[in-house]
Scaffold this active site. Structure first.
Site, PDB file in Angstrom:
ATOM      1  N   SER A  76      -9.088 -44.129  52.716  1.00 54.73           N
ATOM      2  CA  SER A  76      -9.779 -42.972  53.284  1.00 54.73           C
ATOM      3  C   SER A  76      -8.750 -41.867  53.409  1.00 54.73           C
ATOM      4  O   SER A  76      -7.711 -41.909  52.736  1.00 54.73           O
ATOM      5  CB  SER A  76     -10.359 -43.360  54.652  1.00 54.73           C
ATOM      6  N   GLY A  77      -9.032 -40.894  54.265  1.00 59.89           N
ATOM      7  CA  GLY A  77      -8.013 -39.906  54.569  1.00 59.89           C
ATOM      8  C   GLY A  77      -7.209 -40.390  55.771  1.00 59.89           C
ATOM      9  O   GLY A  77      -7.313 -41.547  56.187  1.00 59.89           O
ATOM     10  N   ASP A  78      -6.440 -39.485  56.350  1.00 58.72           N
ATOM     11  CA  ASP A  78      -5.602 -39.855  57.492  1.00 58.72           C
ATOM     12  C   ASP A  78      -6.425 -40.176  58.738  1.00 58.72           C
ATOM     13  O   ASP A  78      -5.971 -40.916  59.603  1.00 58.72           O
ATOM     14  CB  ASP A  78      -4.615 -38.722  57.773  1.00 58.72           C
ATOM     15  N   GLY A 110      -7.728 -35.309  53.106  1.00 60.16           N
ATOM     16  CA  GLY A 110      -6.411 -35.133  53.711  1.00 60.16           C
ATOM     17  C   GLY A 110      -5.649 -36.442  53.593  1.00 60.16           C
ATOM     18  O   GLY A 110      -5.854 -37.363  54.379  1.00 60.16           O
ATOM     19  N   ARG A 188      -9.096 -28.300  49.711  1.00 61.23           N
ATOM     20  CA  ARG A 188      -9.769 -27.702  50.866  1.00 61.23           C
ATOM     21  C   ARG A 188      -8.763 -26.992  51.779  1.00 61.23           C
ATOM     22  O   ARG A 188      -9.100 -26.006  52.430  1.00 61.23           O
ATOM     23  CB  ARG A 188     -10.533 -28.762  51.652  1.00 61.23           C
TER      24      ARG A 188
HETATM   25  P1  ADP Z   1     -10.974 -36.916  55.109  1.00 58.25           P
HETATM   26  O1  ADP Z   1      -9.573 -36.845  54.630  1.00 58.25           O
HETATM   27  O2  ADP Z   1     -11.917 -36.657  53.986  1.00 58.25           O
HETATM   28  O3  ADP Z   1     -11.189 -36.035  56.278  1.00 58.25           O
HETATM   29  P2  ADP Z   1     -10.859 -39.131  56.978  1.00 58.25           P
HETATM   30  O4  ADP Z   1     -10.368 -40.514  56.732  1.00 58.25           O
HETATM   31  O5  ADP Z   1      -9.950 -38.238  57.733  1.00 58.25           O
HETATM   32  O6  ADP Z   1     -11.237 -38.443  55.580  1.00 58.25           O
HETATM   33  O7  ADP Z   1     -12.261 -39.282  57.695  1.00 58.25           O
HETATM   34  C1  ADP Z   1     -12.955 -38.193  58.210  1.00 58.25           C
HETATM   35  C2  ADP Z   1     -13.637 -38.570  59.507  1.00 58.25           C
HETATM   36  O8  ADP Z   1     -14.659 -39.518  59.289  1.00 58.25           O
HETATM   37  C3  ADP Z   1     -12.718 -39.219  60.524  1.00 58.25           C
HETATM   38  O9  ADP Z   1     -12.934 -38.586  61.764  1.00 58.25           O
HETATM   39  C4  ADP Z   1     -13.166 -40.660  60.574  1.00 58.25           C
HETATM   40  O10 ADP Z   1     -12.937 -41.203  61.842  1.00 58.25           O
HETATM   41  C5  ADP Z   1     -14.631 -40.529  60.295  1.00 58.25           C
HETATM   42  N1  ADP Z   1     -15.312 -41.721  59.741  1.00 58.25           N
HETATM   43  C6  ADP Z   1     -14.819 -42.920  59.388  1.00 58.25           C
HETATM   44  N2  ADP Z   1     -15.784 -43.713  58.855  1.00 58.25           N
HETATM   45  C7  ADP Z   1     -16.923 -42.984  58.870  1.00 58.25           C
HETATM   46  C8  ADP Z   1     -18.273 -43.236  58.443  1.00 58.25           C
HETATM   47  N3  ADP Z   1     -18.633 -44.385  57.889  1.00 58.25           N
HETATM   48  N4  ADP Z   1     -19.167 -42.239  58.611  1.00 58.25           N
HETATM   49  C9  ADP Z   1     -18.826 -41.063  59.137  1.00 58.25           C
HETATM   50  N5  ADP Z   1     -17.566 -40.757  59.561  1.00 58.25           N
HETATM   51  C10 ADP Z   1     -16.627 -41.707  59.424  1.00 58.25           C
HETATM   52 MG    MG Z   2      -9.449 -36.145  57.915  1.00 62.68          MG
END
Ligand code: ADP
Ligand code: MG
Length: 366
Positions: A76-78, A110, A188
């Site tokens: 995922s992201g951070d 991210g 982004r």
């Molecule tokens: P990105 O880099 O795209 O922002 P992140 O890993 O930072 O990806 O996740 C974005 C947000 O989504 C975080 O706040 C995380 O806690 C939340 N998250 C994790 N799993 C899910 C899910 N299944 N549905 C919605 N939000 C989620």
């Molecule tokens: Mg994020």
């Protein structure tokens, strides 16, 4: 090499947590398309867990039987790793739980930690699928190093643990405002930066920090004493007074109160193409504190962010940019409203302070 330990047993059992909505919403496809085969070939058994909602991963690792797992890997992201680290630190057995090796695969928009570990492996810069393959390869190798965490105290007395950054002002605003452009991936942040530049503003607040040279050295054969009863669960923050107390004499109080940004970062990269701290290591025991004071022009600020792609921003000679290595810091925003982010996630707005815990966690890296 480099003081790393080969601690992940083979074959090891890995829990892979995937956020299907991170980044462009392709984390699961990226995992099956690029990483699954590598893990199978390297004979690394894994269990895939797809998160269903925010804080799902946090609750899961808070309750999990960790003896079943040799590593927790985040695709995922951070933001999802932030959840996992805080879930581990909320456990009664946090001291042992936080020793679980953590891995990261860039699946978000991210991907700062993924870019950082790729950088620590001394490989030339990589993005997108190439970065994913590099991180997948590191996972197969299973080399573990220690990872610094920073405890962050919020005004409501809540404490969170952070592996990447604490931001206020320009960077925090871009972090949050650019979430709506998540579907375009890592660019982004460039997009968000350009939008924020157009409405550049000044953020009023007070900043103070404990420089590394002033930090008291821990006594050599210190006997472990139990923390005072007021300390929340987890390691005590011995360098921090209460948020309502003045900072100690040994701290530096920044004279300026008009900022464009304050950024505390403890990894090399703030995003895939933002090489913020060229010399940083996962376990250098340092908070790298940057701030930009008011009065900087829009072109000069843009120049800093563009130079950051090659880690050249400190060589710009910009008089508004200050960089200090610190052990602890406090930030008291004076503007009535605003945003503060920890590891790119929005937290409660208000006074915050932070304290480094060298090598508290462990990271699959290199
Ligand atoms: P990105 O880099 O795209 O922002 P992140 O890993 O930072 O990806 O996740 C974005 C947000 O989504 C975080 O706040 C995380 O806690 C939340 N998250 C994790 N799993 C899910 C899910 N299944 N549905 C919605 N939000 C989620
Ligand atoms: Mg994020």
């Amino acid at each position: 090499g480099r003081g790393s330990l080969r601690l992940v047993r083979r074959p090891c059992r890995v829990m892979v947590l995937v956020n299907p909505h991170s980044g462009r919403g392709q984390a699961l496809q990226l995992f099956t398309g690029h990483v699954q085969g590598m893990l199978t070939e390297a004979a690394v058994p894994y269990t895939l867990v797809i998160t269903e909602h925010q804080n799902h991963a946090r609750e899961l690792v808070r309750k999990a039987d960790l003896s079943q797992w040799d590593a927790l890997v985040i695709m995922s992201g951070d933001g999802l790793l932030f959840e996992v680290i805080n879930g581990l630190m909320e456990r009664e057995d946090w001291e042992e739980a936080i020793q679980t090796p953590l891995g990261i695969l860039p699946g978000g928009s991210g991907n700062a930690l993924a870019a950082s570990i790729h950088n620590y492996s001394q490989s030339p810069p990589a993005w997108n699928e190439e970065l994913l393959l590099s991180c997948g390869f590191m996972l197969c190798k299973g080399l573990v190093v220690s990872l610094d965490l920073v405890s962050v105290h919020l005004a409501s007395k809540q404490r969170v643990f952070s592996f990447l950054s604490l931001a206020w002002g320009f960077v925090a605003d871009v972090d949050i405002e650019s979430e709506k452009y998540r579907h375009i991936g890592a660019i982004r942040f460039l997009m968000g930066t350009l939008v924020r530049l157009a409405s550049l503003r000044v953020y009023q607040g007070r900043l103070a920090y404990l420089p590394i040279k002033e930090a008291p050295k821990p006594p050599r054969n210190s006997i472990k004493t139990s923390p005072p009863p007021s300390t929340p669960q987890g390691p005590p923050d011995s360098l921090l007074p209460g948020l309502d107390q003045p900072v100690p004499e040994s701290w530096t109080v920044v004279r300026e109160e008009d900022f464009v940004l304050v950024l505390a970062i403890y990894q090399s990269h703030l995003a895939e193409d933002l090489w913020t701290v060229p010399g940083a290591l996962a376990n250098d025991g340092l908070i790298h504190l940057f701030y930009v004071t008011a009065g900087i022009s829009r072109p000069a600020l843009l120049r800093l962010f563009l130079a950051m792609e090659k880690g050249a921003h400190l060589a710009c000679g910009c008089p508004h940019l200050v960089y200090e290595k610190v052990k602890a810091l406090r930030l008291e925003p004076l503007s009535p409203q605003g945003m503060i982010t920890v590891d790119g996630e929005m937290v409660e707005y208000g006074p915050v302070q932070a304290h480094i815990h060298p090598g508290l966690a462990r990271l699959i890296c290199g």
